[in-house]
Motif scaffolding. Structure first.
Motif, PDB file in Angstrom:
ATOM      1  N   ASP A  52      -7.002  -1.479  -0.942  1.00  0.00           N
ATOM      2  CA  ASP A  52      -8.394  -1.936  -1.008  1.00  0.00           C
ATOM      3  C   ASP A  52      -8.538  -3.309  -1.657  1.00  0.00           C
ATOM      4  O   ASP A  52      -9.627  -3.895  -1.606  1.00  0.00           O
ATOM      5  CB  ASP A  52      -9.249  -0.936  -1.791  1.00  0.00           C
ATOM      6  N   LEU A  58      -5.526   2.633  -8.411  1.00  0.00           N
ATOM      7  CA  LEU A  58      -5.416   3.489  -7.228  1.00  0.00           C
ATOM      8  C   LEU A  58      -6.006   2.792  -6.005  1.00  0.00           C
ATOM      9  O   LEU A  58      -5.478   2.927  -4.889  1.00  0.00           O
ATOM     10  CB  LEU A  58      -6.120   4.823  -7.475  1.00  0.00           C
ATOM     11  N   HIS A  59      -7.100   2.044  -6.217  1.00  0.00           N
ATOM     12  CA  HIS A  59      -7.663   1.273  -5.105  1.00  0.00           C
ATOM     13  C   HIS A  59      -6.644   0.249  -4.599  1.00  0.00           C
ATOM     14  O   HIS A  59      -6.508   0.029  -3.389  1.00  0.00           O
ATOM     15  CB  HIS A  59      -8.947   0.559  -5.545  1.00  0.00           C
ATOM     16  N   LEU A  74      -3.398   0.501  -4.731  1.00  0.00           N
ATOM     17  CA  LEU A  74      -2.356   1.220  -3.997  1.00  0.00           C
ATOM     18  C   LEU A  74      -2.835   1.699  -2.631  1.00  0.00           C
ATOM     19  O   LEU A  74      -2.034   1.907  -1.718  1.00  0.00           O
ATOM     20  CB  LEU A  74      -1.860   2.405  -4.828  1.00  0.00           C
ATOM     21  N   LYS A  75      -4.142   1.864  -2.465  1.00  0.00           N
ATOM     22  CA  LYS A  75      -4.694   2.232  -1.168  1.00  0.00           C
ATOM     23  C   LYS A  75      -4.822   1.027  -0.239  1.00  0.00           C
ATOM     24  O   LYS A  75      -5.131   1.180   0.944  1.00  0.00           O
ATOM     25  CB  LYS A  75      -6.069   2.878  -1.337  1.00  0.00           C
ATOM     26  N   ALA A  88      -3.543  10.362 -10.043  1.00  0.00           N
ATOM     27  CA  ALA A  88      -3.984  10.289  -8.647  1.00  0.00           C
ATOM     28  C   ALA A  88      -4.397  11.652  -8.098  1.00  0.00           C
ATOM     29  O   ALA A  88      -5.160  11.726  -7.134  1.00  0.00           O
ATOM     30  CB  ALA A  88      -2.884   9.690  -7.781  1.00  0.00           C
ATOM     31  N   PRO A 142       0.814  -1.219   0.000  1.00  0.00           N
ATOM     32  CA  PRO A 142       0.000   0.000   0.000  1.00  0.00           C
ATOM     33  C   PRO A 142       0.848   1.270   0.000  1.00  0.00           C
ATOM     34  O   PRO A 142       1.764   1.435   0.810  1.00  0.00           O
ATOM     35  CB  PRO A 142      -0.816  -0.132   1.292  1.00  0.00           C
ATOM     36  N   GLY A 143       0.553   2.141  -0.961  1.00  0.00           N
ATOM     37  CA  GLY A 143       1.229   3.422  -1.076  1.00  0.00           C
ATOM     38  C   GLY A 143       2.602   3.354  -1.709  1.00  0.00           C
ATOM     39  O   GLY A 143       3.276   4.388  -1.828  1.00  0.00           O
TER      40      GLY A 143
END
Length: 362
Positions: free
Chosen positions: A48, A42-43, A45-46, A332, A9-10
């Motif tokens: 999710d 992006l999800h 990378l979050k 993003a 994540p991130g």
């Protein structure tokens, strides 16, 4: 080769990884000519989508050129220009035989950038190549085709078809990002009476109007439910399409809908949303959820070739493939950059056939 690698994540990095190779006789190796970034990335990378493991190459949307095929591949050959779909199909399991490729139990479904290495790379291995890519007509540009990898069939199948949009319907699209705008575009194929686009960003609402939304509402400033009720003489929308993937927008859709209406959830959710059955049960509301199957990709490809659909307005920012990090930063930060879709192009793209083999082996 170079590829965009997920490290938790991130954390992401454009780095050197091993070249893909044929692993099964049904595989093909594709040189990526044009790729793009999805909100689902992006999800991931979050955090999710926990199934995505660190070390995975991301991406599930691309147009490319076949450079090698396995012994069992019969419909493709090196040099073919293809759309690589976000959904892979084994072609043999129960669900593939029903055209429900997103549910493939034979090793396909949504696997690129999820369960296997994806398409934000210089090259990619494509499993089940015969049944998972689409040859691109020579007269179509990459920009015209690349959005068929995901957002157009997703909006059309999961939003418009699942929501059973009919002529004369009032259709409320909650979220005017790429998926929501693709829903606005493809809803027009069914001549609805009114398309209402809702978002908290005025720039995206302006784009929705460019794509022929009849009414736009900034639900960050206005009472969206009250405005939709006023437009529909107190009934509500016939169809509400959730195109964001957060609890608040799903719950808003259930408030916008009329008795007997349909809520089609398209957004990717990483957190639970409250389902107010205490209010919905008596109103005969239908709620649908699904993953895109891409069974409409050939039809949408024909509509583009015939000039009935033009997805090129989705391409708002352009980068070279090796500018992947900058492209992610831009995508993003869409609130500031007004990015809808970023298009990443390899260099060179579309070499003549006699030069192509040289470029591939160089």
């Amino acid at each position: 080769m170079k590829a965009l690698v997920f490290h938790g994540p991130g954390r992401r990095e454009w780095e050197t990884v091993p070249d893909p190779r044929l692993e099964e006789p049904t595989d093909a190796i594709v040189r990526i000519d044009t790729s793009t970034i999805c909100g689902t990335d992006l999800h991931i990378l979050k955090g999710d989508v926990p199934e995505v493991e660190p070390g995975r190459v991301l991406g599930h949307e691309a147009v490319g050129t076949v450079i090698e095929v396995g012994d069992a591949v019969t419909t493709l050959e090196p040099g073919d220009r293809v759309l690589v779909s976000c959904i892979t199909s084994c072609g043999r399991c129960r669900f593939c035989k029903e055209g429900r490729y997103g549910l493939c139990t034979g090793g396909g479904g949504w696997i690129f950038g999820h369960l296997i290495d994806g398409l934000q790379a210089e090259f990619a291995r494509v499993p089940f190549a015969d049944t998972s890519v689409y040859k691109v007509p020579a007269e179509l540009s990459d920009d015209q085709v690349v959005f068929l990898a995901d957002i157009l069939p997703t909006a059309y199948e999961v939003g418009i078809l699942a929501g059973r949009v009919e002529p004369g319907d009032t259709v409320a699209v909650v979220g005017a990002g790429p998926i929501g705008l693709a829903a606005v575009m493809t809803a027009r194929l069914f001549t609805p009476g009114r398309i209402v686009a809702l978002d908290v960003a005025d720039a995206r609402l302006a784009k929705a109007r460019e794509l022929d939304a009849d009414v736009t509402i900034n639900n960050g400033r206005a009472d969206a439910v009250a405005e939709v009720m006023e437009l529909t003489e107190g009934l509500g929308a016939d169809v509400a399409i959730e195109a964001v993937g957060v609890p608040e927008t799903f719950e808003l859709c259930t408030e916008l809908i009329r008795p007997g209406g349909r809520v089609a959830n398209v957004g990717v959710h990483g957190h639970p949303a409250t389902l107010h059955l205490e209010r919905l049960w008596i109103r005969d509301v239908t709620i649908t959820t699904c993953l895109v199957d891409t069974f409409t990709t050939p039809k949408l490809l024909r509509l583009i070739a015939e000039g009935r659909l033009d997805p090129t307005p989705f391409a708002t920012h352009r980068f070279d493939l090796d500018e992947m990090t900058e492209a992610y930063d831009t995508f993003a930060d869409a609130g500031r950059t007004n990015a809808l879709k970023v298009v990443l192009s390899a260099i060179p793209v579309h070499l003549p056939a006699d030069e192509d083999a040289v470029a591939v082996t160089a």
